[in-house]
Design a protein around this motif. Structure first.
Motif, PDB file in Angstrom:
ATOM      1  N   ALA A 111      15.779  13.545 -27.157  1.00 49.14           N
ATOM      2  CA  ALA A 111      16.097  12.938 -25.862  1.00 49.14           C
ATOM      3  C   ALA A 111      15.720  13.876 -24.717  1.00 49.14           C
ATOM      4  CB  ALA A 111      17.586  12.574 -25.793  1.00 49.14           C
ATOM      5  N   THR A 112      16.005  15.154 -24.880  1.00 47.97           N
ATOM      6  CA  THR A 112      15.649  16.130 -23.854  1.00 47.97           C
ATOM      7  C   THR A 112      14.127  16.231 -23.726  1.00 47.97           C
ATOM      8  OG1 THR A 112      17.664  17.376 -24.283  1.00 47.97           O
ATOM      9  CG2 THR A 112      15.904  18.545 -23.145  1.00 47.97           C
ATOM     10  N   PHE A 113      13.436  16.250 -24.849  1.00 49.96           N
ATOM     11  CA  PHE A 113      11.972  16.289 -24.835  1.00 49.96           C
ATOM     12  C   PHE A 113      11.412  15.050 -24.146  1.00 49.96           C
ATOM     13  CE2 PHE A 113       7.859  15.188 -26.572  1.00 49.96           C
ATOM     14  CZ  PHE A 113       7.153  16.355 -26.361  1.00 49.96           C
ATOM     15  N   ASP A 114      11.909  13.876 -24.526  1.00 52.14           N
ATOM     16  CA  ASP A 114      11.427  12.625 -23.928  1.00 52.14           C
ATOM     17  C   ASP A 114      11.655  12.606 -22.418  1.00 52.14           C
ATOM     18  OD1 ASP A 114      10.603  11.745 -26.428  1.00 52.14           O
ATOM     19  OD2 ASP A 114      12.338  10.425 -26.730  1.00 52.14           O
ATOM     20  N   GLU A 115      12.787  13.125 -21.978  1.00 48.85           N
ATOM     21  CA  GLU A 115      13.072  13.169 -20.537  1.00 48.85           C
ATOM     22  C   GLU A 115      12.118  14.127 -19.830  1.00 48.85           C
ATOM     23  OE1 GLU A 115      14.879  12.294 -16.868  1.00 48.85           O
ATOM     24  OE2 GLU A 115      14.782  11.230 -18.766  1.00 48.85           O
ATOM     25  N   ARG A 116      11.876  15.277 -20.431  1.00 42.93           N
ATOM     26  CA  ARG A 116      10.932  16.243 -19.848  1.00 42.93           C
ATOM     27  C   ARG A 116       9.529  15.624 -19.762  1.00 42.93           C
ATOM     28  NH1 ARG A 116       6.951  18.620 -18.592  1.00 42.93           N
ATOM     29  NH2 ARG A 116       6.540  20.846 -18.643  1.00 42.93           N
ATOM     30  N   LEU A 117       9.143  14.911 -20.793  1.00 35.60           N
ATOM     31  CA  LEU A 117       7.840  14.244 -20.798  1.00 35.60           C
ATOM     32  C   LEU A 117       7.788  13.178 -19.703  1.00 35.60           C
ATOM     33  CD1 LEU A 117       5.101  13.990 -22.219  1.00 35.60           C
ATOM     34  CD2 LEU A 117       6.174  12.342 -23.769  1.00 35.60           C
ATOM     35  N   ARG A 118       8.852  12.396 -19.595  1.00 35.03           N
ATOM     36  CA  ARG A 118       8.916  11.357 -18.559  1.00 35.03           C
ATOM     37  C   ARG A 118       8.799  11.979 -17.169  1.00 35.03           C
ATOM     38  NH1 ARG A 118      11.880   9.257 -14.961  1.00 35.03           N
ATOM     39  NH2 ARG A 118      13.680  10.556 -15.314  1.00 35.03           N
ATOM     40  N   CYS A 119       9.505  13.063 -16.944  1.00 34.07           N
ATOM     41  CA  CYS A 119       9.456  13.728 -15.638  1.00 34.07           C
ATOM     42  C   CYS A 119       8.073  14.297 -15.341  1.00 34.07           C
ATOM     43  CB  CYS A 119      10.508  14.835 -15.564  1.00 34.07           C
ATOM     44  SG  CYS A 119      12.189  14.215 -15.475  1.00 34.07           S
ATOM     45  N   SER A 120       7.360  14.719 -16.372  1.00 36.03           N
ATOM     46  CA  SER A 120       6.028  15.288 -16.156  1.00 36.03           C
ATOM     47  C   SER A 120       5.014  14.220 -15.750  1.00 36.03           C
ATOM     48  CB  SER A 120       5.540  16.021 -17.406  1.00 36.03           C
ATOM     49  OG  SER A 120       5.136  15.111 -18.402  1.00 36.03           O
ATOM     50  N   MET A 121       5.364  12.958 -15.913  1.00 31.77           N
ATOM     51  CA  MET A 121       4.457  11.868 -15.577  1.00 31.77           C
ATOM     52  C   MET A 121       4.592  11.453 -14.111  1.00 31.77           C
ATOM     53  SD  MET A 121       3.027  11.678 -18.437  1.00 31.77           S
ATOM     54  CE  MET A 121       1.941  10.322 -18.116  1.00 31.77           C
ATOM     55  N   GLY A 122       5.466  12.126 -13.377  1.00 33.93           N
ATOM     56  CA  GLY A 122       5.688  11.788 -11.973  1.00 33.93           C
ATOM     57  C   GLY A 122       4.493  12.130 -11.115  1.00 33.93           C
ATOM     58  N   PRO A 123       4.665  11.956  -9.814  1.00 32.73           N
ATOM     59  CA  PRO A 123       3.551  12.232  -8.892  1.00 32.73           C
ATOM     60  C   PRO A 123       3.072  13.674  -9.009  1.00 32.73           C
ATOM     61  CG  PRO A 123       5.559  11.620  -7.690  1.00 32.73           C
ATOM     62  CD  PRO A 123       5.875  11.577  -9.137  1.00 32.73           C
ATOM     63  N   LYS A 124       1.774  13.854  -8.911  1.00 28.86           N
ATOM     64  CA  LYS A 124       1.187  15.185  -8.976  1.00 28.86           C
ATOM     65  C   LYS A 124       1.180  15.841  -7.597  1.00 28.86           C
ATOM     66  CE  LYS A 124       0.154  14.794 -13.283  1.00 28.86           C
ATOM     67  NZ  LYS A 124       0.978  15.352 -14.271  1.00 28.86           N
ATOM     68  N   LYS A 125       1.368  15.039  -6.579  1.00 27.07           N
ATOM     69  CA  LYS A 125       1.326  15.563  -5.231  1.00 27.07           C
ATOM     70  C   LYS A 125       2.475  14.959  -4.436  1.00 27.07           C
ATOM     71  CE  LYS A 125      -2.571  15.949  -2.537  1.00 27.07           C
ATOM     72  NZ  LYS A 125      -3.705  15.379  -1.802  1.00 27.07           N
ATOM     73  N   LEU A 126       3.110  15.767  -3.662  1.00 29.21           N
ATOM     74  CA  LEU A 126       4.189  15.299  -2.804  1.00 29.21           C
ATOM     75  C   LEU A 126       3.787  15.596  -1.374  1.00 29.21           C
ATOM     76  CD1 LEU A 126       7.118  14.301  -2.334  1.00 29.21           C
ATOM     77  CD2 LEU A 126       7.837  16.673  -2.573  1.00 29.21           C
ATOM     78  N   ILE A 127       3.805  14.586  -0.548  1.00 30.98           N
ATOM     79  CA  ILE A 127       3.510  14.763   0.874  1.00 30.98           C
ATOM     80  C   ILE A 127       4.810  14.515   1.620  1.00 30.98           C
ATOM     81  CG2 ILE A 127       2.218  13.908   2.855  1.00 30.98           C
ATOM     82  CD1 ILE A 127       0.059  13.009   0.821  1.00 30.98           C
TER      83      ILE A 127
END
Length: 137
Positions: A111-127
């Motif tokens: 579950a922790t791994f899956d959450e970390r993976l999910r979070c890594s799929m977020g935006p690559k850039k924040l403006i």
């Protein structure tokens, strides 16, 4: 791990992931956790390696629980349930009775791994536009 003959050359796997990324070929790498005799530290190492391949080479990690499937070494000598689709078993819950780590802990690791993976799929850039307000004294 010896029971399933897991003899991997991690360097070769890394080279394949690097080559696949360079060729723009999607790559999925399967990982198994909860093998007989596998320690929590070894599981963390497997998951860290899976995340590293994803972060560096965009290799999609498919993490599954070690499951005694009919006809495999893990199932030898066991009475197994009759199941129409084993996929949900090894993808969603631990069912290896000889695992060195308790099922609840394995589920937390995944579950922790899956959450970390999910979070890594977020935006690559924040403006972000920041405005300041200065109040008169």
């Amino acid at each position: 791990k010896k029971k399933v003959g897991k003899q991997l050359d991690l360097g070769a796997i890394t080279r394949v992931a690097q080559a696949a990324q360079a060729a723009k070929v999607p790559l999925m790498v399967h990982f198994m956790i909860g093998l007989p005799g596998e320690s929590a530290e070894e599981i963390n190492g497997t998951l860290a390696y899976a995340m590293d391949l994803h972060d560096r080479y965009e290799a999609w990690p498919s993490v599954q629980f070690a499951t005694p499937l009919p006809g495999t070494a893990l199932a030898a000598g066991r009475a197994l349930p009759v199941v129409s689709d084993w996929g949900p078993h090894f993808q969603t819950r631990p069912s290896q009775p000889d695992a060195g780590v308790p099922p609840e802990t394995l589920q937390k690791f995944k579950a922790t791994f899956d959450e970390r993976l999910r979070c890594s799929m977020g935006p690559k850039k924040l403006i972000m536009n920041v405005a300041s307000r200065i109040s008169p004294a």
